[in-house]
Design a protein around this motif. Sequence first.
Motif, PDB file in Angstrom:
ATOM      1  N   ASP A  58      35.039  13.768  79.604  1.00 38.70           N
ATOM      2  CA  ASP A  58      34.922  14.765  78.537  1.00 38.70           C
ATOM      3  C   ASP A  58      33.731  14.447  77.632  1.00 38.70           C
ATOM      4  OD1 ASP A  58      37.211  16.213  79.348  1.00 38.70           O
ATOM      5  OD2 ASP A  58      38.516  14.886  78.178  1.00 38.70           O
ATOM      6  N   GLN A  59      33.568  13.178  77.309  1.00 35.64           N
ATOM      7  CA  GLN A  59      32.456  12.792  76.441  1.00 35.64           C
ATOM      8  C   GLN A  59      31.120  12.930  77.168  1.00 35.64           C
ATOM      9  OE1 GLN A  59      33.193   9.005  74.518  1.00 35.64           O
ATOM     10  NE2 GLN A  59      34.739   9.914  73.191  1.00 35.64           N
ATOM     11  N   VAL A  60      31.090  12.581  78.437  1.00 40.46           N
ATOM     12  CA  VAL A  60      29.869  12.775  79.223  1.00 40.46           C
ATOM     13  C   VAL A  60      29.481  14.246  79.242  1.00 40.46           C
ATOM     14  CG1 VAL A  60      28.846  12.635  81.528  1.00 40.46           C
ATOM     15  CG2 VAL A  60      30.256  10.753  80.679  1.00 40.46           C
ATOM     16  N   ALA A  61      30.470  15.110  79.461  1.00 41.38           N
ATOM     17  CA  ALA A  61      30.197  16.542  79.536  1.00 41.38           C
ATOM     18  C   ALA A  61      29.602  17.066  78.230  1.00 41.38           C
ATOM     19  CB  ALA A  61      31.479  17.298  79.879  1.00 41.38           C
ATOM     20  N   ALA A  62      30.058  16.539  77.107  1.00 45.71           N
ATOM     21  CA  ALA A  62      29.522  16.970  75.811  1.00 45.71           C
ATOM     22  C   ALA A  62      28.054  16.577  75.668  1.00 45.71           C
ATOM     23  CB  ALA A  62      30.349  16.372  74.680  1.00 45.71           C
ATOM     24  N   ILE A  63      27.705  15.379  76.118  1.00 40.91           N
ATOM     25  CA  ILE A  63      26.307  14.945  76.060  1.00 40.91           C
ATOM     26  C   ILE A  63      25.459  15.774  77.024  1.00 40.91           C
ATOM     27  CG2 ILE A  63      24.716  13.015  76.354  1.00 40.91           C
ATOM     28  CD1 ILE A  63      27.053  11.136  75.686  1.00 40.91           C
ATOM     29  N   GLU A  64      25.995  16.030  78.210  1.00 39.87           N
ATOM     30  CA  GLU A  64      25.270  16.860  79.170  1.00 39.87           C
ATOM     31  C   GLU A  64      25.006  18.253  78.609  1.00 39.87           C
ATOM     32  OE1 GLU A  64      25.734  16.339  83.591  1.00 39.87           O
ATOM     33  OE2 GLU A  64      27.791  15.982  82.917  1.00 39.87           O
ATOM     34  N   ALA A  65      25.990  18.826  77.945  1.00 40.84           N
ATOM     35  CA  ALA A  65      25.816  20.159  77.369  1.00 40.84           C
ATOM     36  C   ALA A  65      24.691  20.165  76.339  1.00 40.84           C
ATOM     37  CB  ALA A  65      27.123  20.629  76.733  1.00 40.84           C
ATOM     38  N   ALA A  66      24.598  19.096  75.553  1.00 42.88           N
ATOM     39  CA  ALA A  66      23.525  18.996  74.560  1.00 42.88           C
ATOM     40  C   ALA A  66      22.167  18.842  75.248  1.00 42.88           C
ATOM     41  CB  ALA A  66      23.785  17.822  73.627  1.00 42.88           C
ATOM     42  N   ILE A  67      22.111  18.051  76.301  1.00 41.92           N
ATOM     43  CA  ILE A  67      20.860  17.861  77.042  1.00 41.92           C
ATOM     44  C   ILE A  67      20.375  19.187  77.609  1.00 41.92           C
ATOM     45  CG2 ILE A  67      19.863  16.837  79.132  1.00 41.92           C
ATOM     46  CD1 ILE A  67      21.636  14.381  78.614  1.00 41.92           C
ATOM     47  N   ARG A  68      21.291  19.964  78.137  1.00 41.69           N
ATOM     48  CA  ARG A  68      20.936  21.221  78.804  1.00 41.69           C
ATOM     49  C   ARG A  68      20.879  22.408  77.848  1.00 41.69           C
ATOM     50  NH1 ARG A  68      25.047  20.498  83.999  1.00 41.69           N
ATOM     51  NH2 ARG A  68      24.038  18.630  84.866  1.00 41.69           N
ATOM     52  N   GLY A  69      21.198  22.152  76.575  1.00 37.09           N
ATOM     53  CA  GLY A  69      21.346  23.251  75.628  1.00 37.09           C
ATOM     54  C   GLY A  69      20.080  23.704  74.938  1.00 37.09           C
ATOM     55  N   ILE A  84      28.041   3.995  77.427  1.00 32.59           N
ATOM     56  CA  ILE A  84      28.637   4.345  78.723  1.00 32.59           C
ATOM     57  C   ILE A  84      28.501   5.837  79.010  1.00 32.59           C
ATOM     58  CG2 ILE A  84      30.772   4.401  80.069  1.00 32.59           C
ATOM     59  CD1 ILE A  84      31.498   1.702  78.880  1.00 32.59           C
ATOM     60  N   PRO A  85      29.001   6.744  78.149  1.00 31.75           N
ATOM     61  CA  PRO A  85      28.804   8.165  78.461  1.00 31.75           C
ATOM     62  C   PRO A  85      27.337   8.572  78.470  1.00 31.75           C
ATOM     63  CG  PRO A  85      29.716   7.900  76.255  1.00 31.75           C
ATOM     64  CD  PRO A  85      29.817   6.569  76.932  1.00 31.75           C
ATOM     65  N   ALA A  86      26.505   7.932  77.653  1.00 35.12           N
ATOM     66  CA  ALA A  86      25.082   8.278  77.630  1.00 35.12           C
ATOM     67  C   ALA A  86      24.409   7.912  78.943  1.00 35.12           C
ATOM     68  CB  ALA A  86      24.386   7.589  76.466  1.00 35.12           C
ATOM     69  N   THR A  87      24.728   6.740  79.486  1.00 34.28           N
ATOM     70  CA  THR A  87      24.135   6.346  80.769  1.00 34.28           C
ATOM     71  C   THR A  87      24.532   7.307  81.871  1.00 34.28           C
ATOM     72  OG1 THR A  87      24.189   4.007  80.110  1.00 34.28           O
ATOM     73  CG2 THR A  87      23.863   4.474  82.436  1.00 34.28           C
ATOM     74  N   VAL A  88      25.798   7.696  81.905  1.00 35.82           N
ATOM     75  CA  VAL A  88      26.247   8.639  82.933  1.00 35.82           C
ATOM     76  C   VAL A  88      25.526   9.973  82.775  1.00 35.82           C
ATOM     77  CG1 VAL A  88      28.230   9.863  83.897  1.00 35.82           C
ATOM     78  CG2 VAL A  88      28.503   7.510  83.087  1.00 35.82           C
ATOM     79  N   ALA A  89      25.368  10.439  81.542  1.00 43.12           N
ATOM     80  CA  ALA A  89      24.689  11.710  81.299  1.00 43.12           C
ATOM     81  C   ALA A  89      23.232  11.655  81.754  1.00 43.12           C
ATOM     82  CB  ALA A  89      24.775  12.081  79.822  1.00 43.12           C
ATOM     83  N   ILE A  90      22.559  10.530  81.508  1.00 47.70           N
ATOM     84  CA  ILE A  90      21.180  10.383  81.989  1.00 47.70           C
ATOM     85  C   ILE A  90      21.153  10.381  83.516  1.00 47.70           C
ATOM     86  CG2 ILE A  90      19.208   8.811  82.122  1.00 47.70           C
ATOM     87  CD1 ILE A  90      19.923   7.903  79.256  1.00 47.70           C
TER      88      ILE A  90
END
Length: 241
Positions: A58-69, A84-90
């Motif tokens: 869930d936290q990864v998805a939030a970071i991904e949404a910001a990256i793609r937003g 941890i969630p930031a590395t996965v999002a990258i």
Amino acid sequence: MDTSSPARIILVPGFWLGAWAWDEVAALLRAQGDDVVALTLPGLETDHGSPGDVSLEDQVAAIEAAIRGGDGPVVLVAHSGAAIPATVAIDRNVDRVAASVWVDTAPVVDGAAMDASFEGDALPLETQWDDEMEQGSMRDLTQAQLDEFRSRAVPEPAGAVRDAARLSDDRRLDVPATIVCTAYSAADYRSYAKEGASFLAGVLEHRALTMVDLPTGHWPMWSKPIELAAIIDVAARAARR
């Protein structure tokens, strides 16, 4: 990156914190012309009633949404446990991330978790407060800052503590990364990594890593906001070239 447009900087707070933790740093970056978004990750909203239902994904998805937003690549800034969630999002968005900044933390390796054996629905700050004080991580914070931290902290969802990172794109290792070394020096970071500190394993594998010393405690967004904003801005400007 288009040098005619401002850098798009995403600020991700660590455990117990919301977007509010970045208020001063965000204002300083915006004054430099940067486009800044500070996140409150899922489960860390002040009115969230079910932290046990929140996963790392869930936290990864939030970071991904910001990256793609927004338009163009981003500079992703992660503090502490947000690594941890930031590395996965990258890992999932390598082509969209121009650079990363790690605030008293480091990119993690595949399979990394903060505490895989953690039990319960959430990790409250109160259970860690005395240890944090004894370890000196609160160095340079005023009493007013300590009081605000304690009053506004939200228990960290268990999923963010327990779930493991799953990584698959080694190109993330070539995304320019800056580690802001606060509670420990850059030399200490490298030494601890070589000695096998699991949370610093990413230091050994990353291929485009710079370390910057900023001597203070674990919360430089409050203790050294001007200096931290300057480091982030430098990384953003380099990413635009």
